[in-house]
Design an enzyme around this catalytic site. Sequence first.
Site, PDB file in Angstrom:
ATOM      1  N   ASP A   1       0.844  -1.193   0.000  1.00 13.97           N
ATOM      2  CA  ASP A   1       0.000   0.000   0.000  1.00 13.97           C
ATOM      3  C   ASP A   1       0.876   1.238   0.000  1.00 13.97           C
ATOM      4  OD1 ASP A   1      -3.003  -0.720   0.447  1.00 13.97           O
ATOM      5  OD2 ASP A   1      -1.951  -2.022   1.865  1.00 13.97           O
TER       6      ASP A   1
ATOM      7  N   ASP B   1      -5.556   1.536   6.919  1.00 15.75           N
ATOM      8  CA  ASP B   1      -6.696   0.623   6.748  1.00 15.75           C
ATOM      9  C   ASP B   1      -6.359  -0.375   5.636  1.00 15.75           C
ATOM     10  OD1 ASP B   1      -6.702   2.664   4.889  1.00 15.75           O
ATOM     11  OD2 ASP B   1      -8.875   2.924   4.879  1.00 15.75           O
TER      12      ASP B   1
ATOM     13  N   ASP C   1      -6.695  -3.533   3.749  1.00 12.39           N
ATOM     14  CA  ASP C   1      -7.758  -4.530   3.636  1.00 12.39           C
ATOM     15  C   ASP C   1      -7.440  -5.676   2.684  1.00 12.39           C
ATOM     16  OD1 ASP C   1      -7.908  -2.921   1.408  1.00 12.39           O
ATOM     17  OD2 ASP C   1      -9.861  -2.077   1.912  1.00 12.39           O
ATOM     18  N   ASP C   2      -6.209  -5.755   2.143  1.00 12.88           N
ATOM     19  CA  ASP C   2      -5.861  -6.908   1.323  1.00 12.88           C
ATOM     20  C   ASP C   2      -4.372  -7.212   1.434  1.00 12.88           C
ATOM     21  OD1 ASP C   2      -4.429  -5.431  -0.997  1.00 12.88           O
ATOM     22  OD2 ASP C   2      -6.372  -4.433  -0.900  1.00 12.88           O
TER      23      ASP C   2
ATOM     24  N   TYR D   1       4.416   0.933  -1.813  1.00 12.90           N
ATOM     25  CA  TYR D   1       4.571   0.935  -3.272  1.00 12.90           C
ATOM     26  C   TYR D   1       5.999   1.319  -3.647  1.00 12.90           C
ATOM     27  CZ  TYR D   1      -0.535   0.749  -3.791  1.00 12.90           C
ATOM     28  OH  TYR D   1      -1.849   0.369  -3.758  1.00 12.90           O
TER      29      TYR D   1
ATOM     30  N   ARG E   1     -13.834  -0.485   3.622  1.00 15.08           N
ATOM     31  CA  ARG E   1     -13.950   0.842   3.013  1.00 15.08           C
ATOM     32  C   ARG E   1     -15.227   1.001   2.196  1.00 15.08           C
ATOM     33  NH1 ARG E   1      -7.975   1.911   0.382  1.00 15.08           N
ATOM     34  NH2 ARG E   1      -6.756   0.582   1.753  1.00 15.08           N
TER      35      ARG E   1
END
Length: 665
Positions: free
Chosen positions: A208, A214, A216-217, A318, A505
């Site tokens: 991310d 947050d 979420d994956d 990233y 989200r």
Amino acid sequence: MLNSDALKQLSQLKTDIRSTKEFAEGRVRGSSGKFGFVVLDDGREAFLPPAEMDRVFPGDRVRISLTEEDKGKLSAELDQLIESDLKYLVGQYVQRGQGHFIQPSEHGLSRWIFLPPRARGKAQPGEFIACSITRHPFKDGKSQAKVESVIGKPDMAGIEHAFTVAQHRLPNAFGKAALEQADAIPAQLESLVAERKDLSALGFVTIDAESTRDMDDALAVTQSENGWTLHIAVADPSSLIEADSPLDKEARVRANSVYLAGETLPMLPATLCENSFSLVAGELRPVLVLHIDVDKDGALQGFDYEFAAIRSQHKLSYAQVAQFIEGDDSAAPADQHESLRQLNALSKARAAYRAGHSLVMEDRPDYELILNEQRKIERIEKQQRTAAQRMVEEAMLAANICAGEKLADIGAGCFSVHLGFRDERMAEVRALLKETLPEYAEQDLHQLDIYLKLVKELEAHADAEMHNALAVLKRMLRPGELSNKAAPHLGLGLGHYATVTSPIRKFNDLHNHRVLRAAKQGDEAPALGDEQGEALQQSVSTGRQADRALQQWLYCQFLEGKVGETFAGTITLVNGAGIGVRLDDFGINGFARFNSKKNPFDFDGKRLRITRGDETFQLEQQVQVKVAAVDTEKRRIAFDLVSEAAGEKPGSQPPAAEGADSPKA
């Protein structure tokens, strides 16, 4: 004094006059002036003079009598107020002499509304306020409002954010019952994950932005004989947030987390989306794991899913992953080197496959707004998309494609659909195709295979006219939307598409998790009613509108100090008045108005093209523009086109006299 016979005659005369008039119903549309219009149900539009506009609000549904003026233009006279939806508005408290008013920000509502003494509360002139409408001018002869809350003073840090949240009525606090439910969840997590299969050994990591909390994956990839198996672990709030519970009800109202510049309004309390359900490295979390078999050529060959538990091994950014892919082995943990290389190879195969079999969205840069202490823009950083972002994007697309097909088979879920061209623009679409690709002009362009073939053929042409035709056609497409019925996503060139990768989200993802769980357990799938789906779509749209409104306000403030400077830009809009341009350095949109008296031009509405002498302007063309004027109050940015012959370079500052003479917006 009139006798009874005279009164009867007068009454009959009025009846005769009314019987000869044409009556119609429609919605009031305001303007930047004192006049307005009524958009009739049959598509016609009638002018509403200032005296009549003073009796209604924008959005009111009315019955009118019509009068035909010169050249067939229609003028309206109000006959009946059918309904008025304007109950709430925001604006600035202004005082003129003994009069106290709210100056509304409502689009198309240019007049001030009176605030009676007892309706002002503790608000003071100059402050931004939120009000309710207490008197309608049509019913009561004069409009009045009552102060419901004070948003803040104009010089308050972050006033733009507070005003935007109030204007769009975005929920920014959770109720007591929802917070109590959230407080109880951490204690329930331990027993939940203990009951589940632990898939941590697959080697999941999150990728991310550095600031993301947050998460979420998480991703993992294993090689197979024919390619790869992609494993996507998605946070599982549906396991502890039941339908119709306090948290569920509040999440449904919000629809999704709203990411405003420098501020997030989360769909779930921060303790849940940033901690309890977030896939924090080293913490065991409940997840939905999607297993996707991908061939070496990028084709999706198999899909399965299970509800399990995982412990993410690392939180990667990233930037880290992009550095690693570019050859810097020290940028990523050694135990992830092989997995990241395989994920990169998989993503390239998927991108190539999608380019040949579906549609690939344009790869545009992102723009990060860096705010100062006053929460205004200090600078804008242009960020090109990296290999790391493409890797994650391909994984998420694969997950949502598989989920869409699975949910379509189940016959339930919330789908992301795109139905192609707007119905009201089909005549223009077909007229353009008759000149470019006539074999498509009479085909059913709402069919996925036909639409896909059309776009592919236009993309394959190197001819500039075909390129322009594709750009024009894209402006005639509907926006994507949510639907409780499976339908194609023409924009992506896919038969079905349903997002499942962001359930902390997005409410539609949370709902889709529940449908997948019910199918796995053999239970009846939860349904999303038509009204619920429409409310969800409306909330999503409102969040996007708020984001755009705040950005435009901040952009105007940012460019106030750059009036007279020249920048490179791309044409994004062409109409009969001029061109819209997006600045390449900042992603900011403005409008360059053409003056037909000083410099005559021709507008080609079919191809969205302006010709002025030897110059031609059309969509996606690169141009140089000067910031001519900024109207922050009206959120307008005006550009002037700069001739290349003038020798001005992007970012240059012209002489003060030249900037001072720039025309206003």
